[in-house]
Scaffold this motif. Sequence first.
Motif, short mmCIF file in Angstrom:
data_model
loop_
_atom_site.label_atom_id
_atom_site.label_comp_id
_atom_site.label_asym_id
_atom_site.label_seq_id
_atom_site.Cartn_x
_atom_site.Cartn_y
_atom_site.Cartn_z
N VAL A 37 0.84 -1.21 0.00
CA VAL A 37 0.00 0.00 0.00
C VAL A 37 0.87 1.25 0.00
O VAL A 37 0.58 2.21 -0.72
N MET A 38 1.95 1.24 0.77
CA MET A 38 2.85 2.40 0.80
C MET A 38 3.48 2.64 -0.56
O MET A 38 3.58 3.79 -1.01
N ILE A 39 3.88 1.59 -1.25
CA ILE A 39 4.49 1.74 -2.57
C ILE A 39 3.47 2.26 -3.58
O ILE A 39 3.77 3.12 -4.41
N VAL A 40 2.24 1.77 -3.51
CA VAL A 40 1.19 2.24 -4.43
C VAL A 40 0.87 3.71 -4.19
O VAL A 40 0.74 4.50 -5.14
N ILE A 41 0.76 4.11 -2.93
CA ILE A 41 0.49 5.52 -2.61
C ILE A 41 1.65 6.41 -3.05
O ILE A 41 1.44 7.49 -3.61
N SER A 42 2.87 5.96 -2.82
CA SER A 42 4.02 6.77 -3.25
C SER A 42 4.08 6.86 -4.77
O SER A 42 4.46 7.90 -5.31
N ALA A 43 3.70 5.79 -5.46
CA ALA A 43 3.67 5.84 -6.93
C ALA A 43 2.64 6.87 -7.40
O ALA A 43 2.90 7.62 -8.35
N ALA A 44 1.50 6.92 -6.75
CA ALA A 44 0.49 7.91 -7.12
C ALA A 44 1.01 9.32 -6.88
O ALA A 44 0.81 10.22 -7.71
N LEU A 45 1.70 9.53 -5.76
CA LEU A 45 2.23 10.85 -5.45
C LEU A 45 3.34 11.28 -6.42
O LEU A 45 3.57 12.48 -6.61
N VAL A 46 4.01 10.32 -7.04
CA VAL A 46 5.06 10.65 -8.00
C VAL A 46 4.51 10.77 -9.41
O VAL A 46 4.79 11.72 -10.13
N PHE A 47 3.70 9.80 -9.83
CA PHE A 47 3.30 9.74 -11.24
C PHE A 47 2.16 10.68 -11.60
O PHE A 47 2.08 11.10 -12.75
N ILE A 48 1.30 11.05 -10.68
CA ILE A 48 0.21 11.98 -11.01
C ILE A 48 0.77 13.35 -11.42
O ILE A 48 0.38 13.88 -12.46
N PRO A 49 1.69 13.96 -10.67
CA PRO A 49 2.25 15.23 -11.14
C PRO A 49 3.05 15.11 -12.44
O PRO A 49 3.02 16.01 -13.27
N VAL A 50 3.73 13.98 -12.64
CA VAL A 50 4.49 13.79 -13.87
C VAL A 50 3.54 13.71 -15.06
O VAL A 50 3.78 14.34 -16.10
N ILE A 51 2.47 12.98 -14.93
CA ILE A 51 1.50 12.85 -16.02
C ILE A 51 0.82 14.18 -16.30
O ILE A 51 0.64 14.57 -17.45
N LYS A 52 0.44 14.90 -15.23
CA LYS A 52 -0.16 16.21 -15.42
C LYS A 52 0.81 17.17 -16.12
O LYS A 52 0.40 17.98 -16.95
N SER A 53 2.07 17.08 -15.77
CA SER A 53 3.08 17.93 -16.38
C SER A 53 3.23 17.62 -17.86
O SER A 53 3.35 18.52 -18.70
N MET A 54 3.21 16.35 -18.21
CA MET A 54 3.33 15.95 -19.61
C MET A 54 2.11 16.41 -20.43
O MET A 54 2.25 16.85 -21.55
N LYS A 55 0.93 16.31 -19.83
CA LYS A 55 -0.28 16.78 -20.51
C LYS A 55 -0.26 18.30 -20.65
O LYS A 55 -0.72 18.83 -21.65
N GLY A 56 0.28 19.00 -19.65
CA GLY A 56 0.34 20.46 -19.70
C GLY A 56 1.30 20.97 -20.75
O GLY A 56 1.12 22.06 -21.29
N ARG A 57 2.32 20.21 -21.07
CA ARG A 57 3.28 20.60 -22.10
C ARG A 57 2.69 20.50 -23.49
O ARG A 57 3.08 21.24 -24.37
N LYS A 58 1.78 19.57 -23.70
CA LYS A 58 1.22 19.36 -25.04
C LYS A 58 0.28 20.47 -25.46
O LYS A 58 0.05 20.68 -26.63
N LYS A 59 -0.26 21.20 -24.49
CA LYS A 59 -1.23 22.26 -24.82
C LYS A 59 -0.55 23.51 -25.29
O LYS A 59 0.51 23.84 -25.13
#
Length: 59
Positions: A37-59
């Motif tokens: 559970v700790m690894i899954v939560i930490s993955a969410a805390l890392v990958f959500i901002p990275v994905i949002k950042s990648m989507k923000g660059r495309k616009k």
Amino acid sequence: MRKPLNNSQCVTLILLWAALCFIVITSSPQIDGPLIVMIVISAALVFIPVIKSMKGRKK
């Protein structure tokens, strides 16, 4: 709104997260539910901002 992360920042963040997960998994005597559970939560805390950042660059 914040400036999106660039590619080197995304790669650095993901590699640091992977290294920390490797250290935690290898130093743990057993892999149990709270660890997963700790690894899954930490993955969410890392990958959500990275994905949002990648989507923000495309616009």
